[in-house]
Design a protein around this motif. Structure first.
Motif, short mmCIF file in Angstrom:
data_model
loop_
_atom_site.label_atom_id
_atom_site.label_comp_id
_atom_site.label_asym_id
_atom_site.label_seq_id
_atom_site.Cartn_x
_atom_site.Cartn_y
_atom_site.Cartn_z
N MET A 1 -5.44 9.71 8.77
CA MET A 1 -4.66 8.84 9.65
C MET A 1 -3.42 8.31 8.96
O MET A 1 -2.60 7.65 9.58
CB MET A 1 -5.51 7.66 10.14
N GLY A 2 -3.27 8.54 7.64
CA GLY A 2 -2.08 8.09 6.91
C GLY A 2 -2.42 7.30 5.67
O GLY A 2 -3.55 6.87 5.47
N ALA A 3 -1.41 7.12 4.83
CA ALA A 3 -1.59 6.37 3.58
C ALA A 3 -1.56 4.87 3.87
O ALA A 3 -0.82 4.40 4.72
CB ALA A 3 -0.48 6.73 2.60
N ILE A 4 -2.39 4.11 3.12
CA ILE A 4 -2.42 2.66 3.20
C ILE A 4 -1.60 2.11 2.04
O ILE A 4 -1.88 2.43 0.88
CB ILE A 4 -3.86 2.13 3.12
N PRO A 5 -0.58 1.29 2.29
CA PRO A 5 0.23 0.74 1.19
C PRO A 5 -0.62 -0.08 0.22
O PRO A 5 -1.63 -0.68 0.60
CB PRO A 5 1.25 -0.15 1.91
N ALA A 6 -0.22 -0.10 -1.03
CA ALA A 6 -0.92 -0.89 -2.05
C ALA A 6 -0.80 -2.37 -1.73
O ALA A 6 0.09 -2.81 -1.01
CB ALA A 6 -0.34 -0.59 -3.42
N SER A 7 -1.72 -3.17 -2.29
CA SER A 7 -1.71 -4.61 -2.06
C SER A 7 -2.23 -5.33 -3.29
O SER A 7 -3.15 -4.86 -3.96
CB SER A 7 -2.58 -4.96 -0.85
N ASP A 8 -1.63 -6.49 -3.57
CA ASP A 8 -2.14 -7.31 -4.68
C ASP A 8 -2.94 -8.49 -4.16
O ASP A 8 -3.24 -9.41 -4.89
CB ASP A 8 -1.00 -7.79 -5.58
N MET A 9 -3.29 -8.46 -2.85
CA MET A 9 -4.08 -9.53 -2.25
C MET A 9 -5.52 -9.08 -2.07
O MET A 9 -5.78 -7.94 -1.69
CB MET A 9 -3.51 -9.90 -0.88
N PHE A 10 -6.46 -9.97 -2.34
CA PHE A 10 -7.87 -9.71 -2.05
C PHE A 10 -8.51 -11.01 -1.62
O PHE A 10 -8.51 -11.99 -2.37
CB PHE A 10 -8.61 -9.15 -3.27
N ALA A 11 -9.04 -11.03 -0.40
CA ALA A 11 -9.70 -12.22 0.15
C ALA A 11 -8.79 -13.45 0.06
O ALA A 11 -9.22 -14.54 -0.28
CB ALA A 11 -11.02 -12.48 -0.56
N GLY A 12 -7.52 -13.24 0.38
CA GLY A 12 -6.59 -14.35 0.43
C GLY A 12 -6.07 -14.83 -0.91
O GLY A 12 -5.38 -15.85 -0.98
N ARG A 13 -6.37 -14.12 -1.98
CA ARG A 13 -5.95 -14.53 -3.31
C ARG A 13 -5.20 -13.39 -4.01
O ARG A 13 -5.45 -12.22 -3.74
CB ARG A 13 -7.16 -14.96 -4.15
N ILE A 14 -4.30 -13.76 -4.93
CA ILE A 14 -3.52 -12.77 -5.66
C ILE A 14 -4.37 -12.13 -6.76
O ILE A 14 -5.02 -12.82 -7.53
CB ILE A 14 -2.28 -13.42 -6.29
N ARG A 15 -4.35 -10.80 -6.80
CA ARG A 15 -5.03 -10.07 -7.87
C ARG A 15 -4.11 -9.98 -9.08
O ARG A 15 -2.88 -10.04 -8.95
CB ARG A 15 -5.35 -8.65 -7.40
N PRO A 16 -4.68 -9.82 -10.30
CA PRO A 16 -3.84 -9.66 -11.50
C PRO A 16 -2.92 -8.45 -11.41
O PRO A 16 -1.82 -8.46 -11.94
CB PRO A 16 -4.87 -9.50 -12.63
N SER A 17 -3.39 -7.39 -10.74
CA SER A 17 -2.56 -6.19 -10.60
C SER A 17 -2.82 -5.59 -9.22
O SER A 17 -3.93 -5.70 -8.69
CB SER A 17 -2.89 -5.17 -11.69
N PRO A 18 -1.83 -4.95 -8.63
CA PRO A 18 -2.00 -4.35 -7.30
C PRO A 18 -3.06 -3.27 -7.28
O PRO A 18 -3.22 -2.51 -8.23
CB PRO A 18 -0.61 -3.77 -6.99
N ALA A 19 -3.80 -3.21 -6.18
CA ALA A 19 -4.81 -2.16 -6.01
C ALA A 19 -4.23 -1.06 -5.12
O ALA A 19 -3.57 -1.36 -4.11
CB ALA A 19 -6.06 -2.75 -5.36
#
Length: 281
Positions: free
Chosen positions: A1-19
């Motif tokens: 269905m297409g690529a999902i853009p990377a994100s540095d958010m997880f459960a409303g909080r900033i991650r140390p590095s983008p996933a």
């Protein structure tokens, strides 16, 4: 269905590095959607342990929670009720004293808050519930999309129900026209890194039949009612993001939370959620 853009958010909080976002896939057999690849189960669950109580909170019962409460009281007049992913226990507190309230919750501080409200927290996940326990109702509200193996979860939940017990599921609806046919992998609901599984009504109906149960109620709904102005702004954000996540990020700017990647929340713009109630024989 297409690529999902990377994100540095997880459960409303900033991650140390983008996933990495991975890809959105559709099963041609049941029309469910899912993210791939995903983290290992132990790594994925550990990300929830430090989620604080300020995330996923509301001052009163949300629209979806009111629908859940109405569905439960239509079929179940009291007894043992288990909320999977009960967080601070807000939803369970909406049920009266005729219900004995249980929960499971991986977020440590949220689980402690639920215990202070008199809720019996049995562990972090459904696997922590003793095999001999049975419930008259099990709730799975905004939980299924976070699970790596929803089929296993549904079988386990139905197995823990008493005769005529009710499983109530509320989650994103992959059959939503805007999601399935228009925005696809750039639909706002997919951008949340913690959202990995999007089971369809057909998928849930198949698991129910396998477990000698039946779907007794299905409701498609709009998660929120933001008003015309806010809805228009959110819709515009969704369109810009679908065209170019990079452009959306430039327009949005670097937020005060330090986020570096697009974080789009178009709650209430589309009728993109469904509530499904499954009853044991």
């Amino acid at each position: 269905m297409g690529a999902i853009p990377a994100s540095d958010m997880f459960a409303g909080r900033i991650r140390p590095s983008p996933a990495p976002g991975g890809w959105l896939w559709r099963c041609p057999g049941c029309d469910s959607l899912f993210r791939h690849p995903v983290p290992a189960e132990e790594d994925y669950l550990s990300l929830y342990e430090s989620v604080d109580c300020g995330v996923w909170q509301a001052g009163a019962l949300r629209k979806d929670q009111k629908l859940v409460h109405a569905a439960v009281t239509r079929y179940i007049g009291g007894g043992r009720i288990l909320d999977v992913g009960c967080f601070t226990g807000q939803l369970l507190c909406g049920f009266d004293a005729s219900y004995e309230k249980f929960g499971v919750e991986p977020a440590v501080t949220a689980a402690e808050s639920a215990k202070k409200k008199g809720i019996h927290v049995l562990g972090a996940t459904l696997d922590d519930v003793p095999d001999e326990m049975r419930f008259d109702c099990i709730l799975s509200i905004d939980v299924v999309e976070h699970l790596l193996d929803p089929a296993r979860f549904f079988r386990r939940a139905l197995d823990l129900l008493n005769p005529r017990g009710l499983l109530v599921i509320s989650t994103g609806n992959p059959g939503s026209f805007a999601w399935r046919y228009v925005f696809k992998s750039r639909f706002w609901y997919v951008t949340n890194a913690e959202h990995v599984s999007f089971p369809s009504k057909k998928f849930i109906d198949g698991i129910a039949r396998e477990m000698s149960s039946s779907v007794v109620e299905t409701t498609n709904f709009r998660y929120d009612d933001p008003g015309l102005l806010r809805r228009s702004v959110k819709f515009a954000g969704q369109v810009v993001y679908a065209v170019s996540p990079r452009l959306y990020n430039l327009i949005r700017g670097r937020g005060g939370d330090g986020s570096r990647f697009p974080s789009i929340y178009s709650l209430g713009v589309f009728s993109d959620h469904h509530l499904i109630a499954v009853q044991r024989p």
